[in-house]
Scaffold this active site. Structure first.
Site, short mmCIF file in Angstrom:
data_model
loop_
_atom_site.label_atom_id
_atom_site.label_comp_id
_atom_site.label_asym_id
_atom_site.label_seq_id
_atom_site.Cartn_x
_atom_site.Cartn_y
_atom_site.Cartn_z
N SER A 47 0.83 -1.22 0.00
CA SER A 47 0.00 0.00 0.00
C SER A 47 0.86 1.27 0.00
CB SER A 47 -0.96 0.01 1.20
OG SER A 47 -0.23 0.01 2.42
N HIS A 48 2.13 1.15 0.39
CA HIS A 48 3.01 2.32 0.41
C HIS A 48 4.27 2.11 -0.42
CE1 HIS A 48 0.07 3.21 3.43
NE2 HIS A 48 0.41 4.47 3.31
N GLU A 188 -4.68 0.37 1.83
CA GLU A 188 -5.13 -1.03 1.66
C GLU A 188 -6.50 -1.05 0.99
OE1 GLU A 188 -4.10 -4.16 2.13
OE2 GLU A 188 -2.13 -3.35 2.61
P1 NDP Z 1 -0.37 -3.50 9.32
O1 NDP Z 1 -1.65 -3.74 10.04
O2 NDP Z 1 -0.11 -4.22 8.07
O3 NDP Z 1 0.86 -3.76 10.29
C1 NDP Z 1 0.97 -3.06 11.49
C2 NDP Z 1 2.17 -3.50 12.30
O4 NDP Z 1 1.83 -4.70 13.00
C3 NDP Z 1 3.40 -3.86 11.48
O5 NDP Z 1 4.54 -3.45 12.19
C4 NDP Z 1 3.31 -5.37 11.35
O6 NDP Z 1 4.55 -6.02 11.13
C5 NDP Z 1 2.75 -5.76 12.70
N1 NDP Z 1 2.00 -7.00 12.68
C6 NDP Z 1 1.05 -7.38 11.80
N2 NDP Z 1 0.57 -8.59 12.12
C7 NDP Z 1 1.24 -8.99 13.23
C8 NDP Z 1 1.20 -10.15 14.06
N3 NDP Z 1 0.38 -11.16 13.80
N4 NDP Z 1 2.04 -10.20 15.12
C9 NDP Z 1 2.87 -9.18 15.40
N5 NDP Z 1 2.95 -8.06 14.65
C10 NDP Z 1 2.14 -7.96 13.59
O7 NDP Z 1 -0.21 -1.92 9.05
P2 NDP Z 1 -1.31 -0.84 8.66
O8 NDP Z 1 -2.17 -1.35 7.55
O9 NDP Z 1 -1.99 -0.34 9.88
O10 NDP Z 1 -0.35 0.32 8.09
C11 NDP Z 1 0.39 0.10 6.91
C12 NDP Z 1 1.30 1.24 6.61
O11 NDP Z 1 0.56 2.39 6.27
C13 NDP Z 1 2.21 1.68 7.76
O12 NDP Z 1 3.55 1.55 7.30
C14 NDP Z 1 1.87 3.14 8.00
O13 NDP Z 1 2.97 3.99 8.33
C15 NDP Z 1 1.28 3.53 6.66
N6 NDP Z 1 0.38 4.68 6.80
C16 NDP Z 1 0.84 5.91 6.45
C17 NDP Z 1 0.02 7.01 6.61
C18 NDP Z 1 0.52 8.38 6.33
O14 NDP Z 1 -0.21 9.33 6.57
N7 NDP Z 1 1.70 8.57 5.85
C19 NDP Z 1 -1.35 6.88 7.10
C20 NDP Z 1 -1.70 5.53 7.48
C21 NDP Z 1 -0.87 4.46 7.30
P3 NDP Z 1 4.84 -6.64 9.65
O15 NDP Z 1 5.03 -5.47 8.72
O16 NDP Z 1 6.06 -7.48 9.82
O17 NDP Z 1 3.62 -7.47 9.28
O1 PYC Z 2 -2.87 4.55 3.86
O2 PYC Z 2 -4.08 5.72 5.25
C1 PYC Z 2 -3.19 5.62 4.40
C2 PYC Z 2 -2.43 6.83 4.00
C3 PYC Z 2 -2.77 8.12 4.19
C4 PYC Z 2 -1.75 8.89 3.66
C5 PYC Z 2 -0.83 8.03 3.16
N1 PYC Z 2 -1.25 6.77 3.39
#
Ligand code: NDP
Ligand code: PYC
Length: 337
Positions: A47-48, A188
């Site tokens: 997703s990123h 996502e």
């Molecule tokens: P995920 O739910 O995919 O993962 C969240 C964290 O939990 C990760 O560190 C992951 O490690 C860990 N994890 C997942 N499953 C397990 C498990 N079973 N046991 C232990 N740890 C686990 O992430 P999100 O979908 O919430 O976010 C994805 C990305 O989106 C992030 O990198 C975030 O920075 C980015 N984002 C950016 C935004 C922005 O404004 N710039 C806004 C929102 C999100 P692993 O990766 O190893 O699975």
């Molecule tokens: O995945 O929520 C998101 C997000 C917001 C800005 C960049 N990624």
């Protein structure tokens, strides 16, 4: 089954640079952005990863972002560095201030960096991982756009507000977690929308407040926080610390500024770096005790956050190749024209 295109990491980087420079980003911005999205693709954070090229170029075409902005670093206080991104993307600003943040954390034990006036799209783990590589613990957070209803509410108000933490470990695989405070990242849901596949139950509601698994209805309705009132409170904390505290926008203010053009959110980001050696008189014991804790987690058959990502990284580095959906590859190539 999704049709995939495979390319080498260096091809992925070169295409990213060409797309970004060809669409108005300066070389410095293009390199900073290409590095982070290729690192995300390497670690299979789809997703990123390369998908973000579409969003960066769409944002550039709105005219709202300055693709050639030169960030300015201010030594704001002994423990605070401030970087004005000048309405450019955040990553060049981050790179400009990072060494000062690390130096201040070593001098003071703890320090903060406020990045202001930045367009922000990226995953936060690469940023806190850099702090851990330098032997520091780190936190990073930022608002986004008001797409998420607070727990108990039904209208979008909070951002997807990511929160990342890193703790330095011996070796190269530090303890890192990084998650959106929404039940899933919006990226996502966007990928599900592109693929025409349903999203999980309980992550979003439609315009009428009804639960939905239709990604289009979710994007038009409201996303939900993870963990009910707990995720909602964490998200509010991030709004405050990376918004009003650092003199920057909240997610609803960022969305209002966007005015419906559907650009990357513009706001601030807060990073906090901590030197673990400065908090006790036993500089080695803190590390030994942390390792004992991590080992106890793994001994239960549980996995540490980032384990999947580090496994993906090792897999990618062993083949030297990443794979993306053919439809995404074609959309990226269309931006080269
Ligand atoms: P995920 O739910 O995919 O993962 C969240 C964290 O939990 C990760 O560190 C992951 O490690 C860990 N994890 C997942 N499953 C397990 C498990 N079973 N046991 C232990 N740890 C686990 O992430 P999100 O979908 O919430 O976010 C994805 C990305 O989106 C992030 O990198 C975030 O920075 C980015 N984002 C950016 C935004 C922005 O404004 N710039 C806004 C929102 C999100 P692993 O990766 O190893 O699975
Ligand atoms: O995945 O929520 C998101 C997000 C917001 C800005 C960049 N990624």
């Amino acid at each position: 089954m999704t049709e995939l295109v495979s390319m080498s990491l260096s091809e992925a980087f070169d295409i990213s640079l060409a797309v970004l420079e060809g669409n108005g980003f300066s070389r410095d911005h293009a390199e900073a952005i290409a590095t982070v999205i290729c690192d995300a693709q390497r670690d299979e954070c789809h997703s990123h990863g390369l998908y973000r090229l579409l969003v960066c170029v769409r944002t550039m075409k709105t005219g709202i972002v300055d693709g050639k902005a030169k960030p300015e670093v201010f030594d704001h206080a002994p423990g605070i560095v401030r970087v004005d991104a000048k309405k450019g993307y955040s990553l060049l600003a981050l790179n400009a201030g990072l060494s000062s943040l690390m130096e201040k954390a070593r001098n003071n034990g703890i320090a903060a960096m406020a990045i202001q006036n930045c367009f922000h799209f990226s995953a936060l783990w690469p940023e806190v991982e850099k702090l851990a590589e330098a032997g520091l613990a780190g936190l990073a957070m930022n608002p986004s756009h008001s797409w998420v209803a607070p727990a108990g509410g039904r209208a979008p108000l909070l951002g997807t507000n990511p929160f990342a933490f890193a703790w330095p470990r011996p070796g190269s695989e530090h303890f890192v977690f990084d998650f959106a405070t929404s039940a899933v990242a919006r990226g996502e849901i966007e990928l599900h929308s592109r693929a025409g596949t349903p999203i999980s139950q309980s992550v979003a509601i439609d315009r009428n407040g009804n639960p939905t698994t239709d990604p289009g209805a979710a994007l038009a309705g409201a996303m939900l926080p993870f963990g009910g009132h707990k995720g909602s409170a964490l998200s509010l904390m991030i709004e405050l610390l990376a918004g009003p505290l650092i003199g920057d926008l909240t997610s609803s203010e960022s969305k209002a500024l966007d005015g419906g053009i559907d650009a990357t959110p513009m706001h601030g980001e807060l990073l906090i770096a901590i030197d673990p050696k400065r908090f006790t008189d036993e500089p080695v014991r803190h590390s030994e005790r942390a390792e004992a804790l991590f080992n106890a987690v793994v001994a239960q058959g549980a996995r540490l956050p980032s384990q999947r990502r580090y496994e993906a990284r090792r897999r990618t580095l062993s083949t030297g190749h990443v794979s993306i959906p053919t439809a995404l590859y074609n959309d990226i190539c269309a931006l080269l024209a």
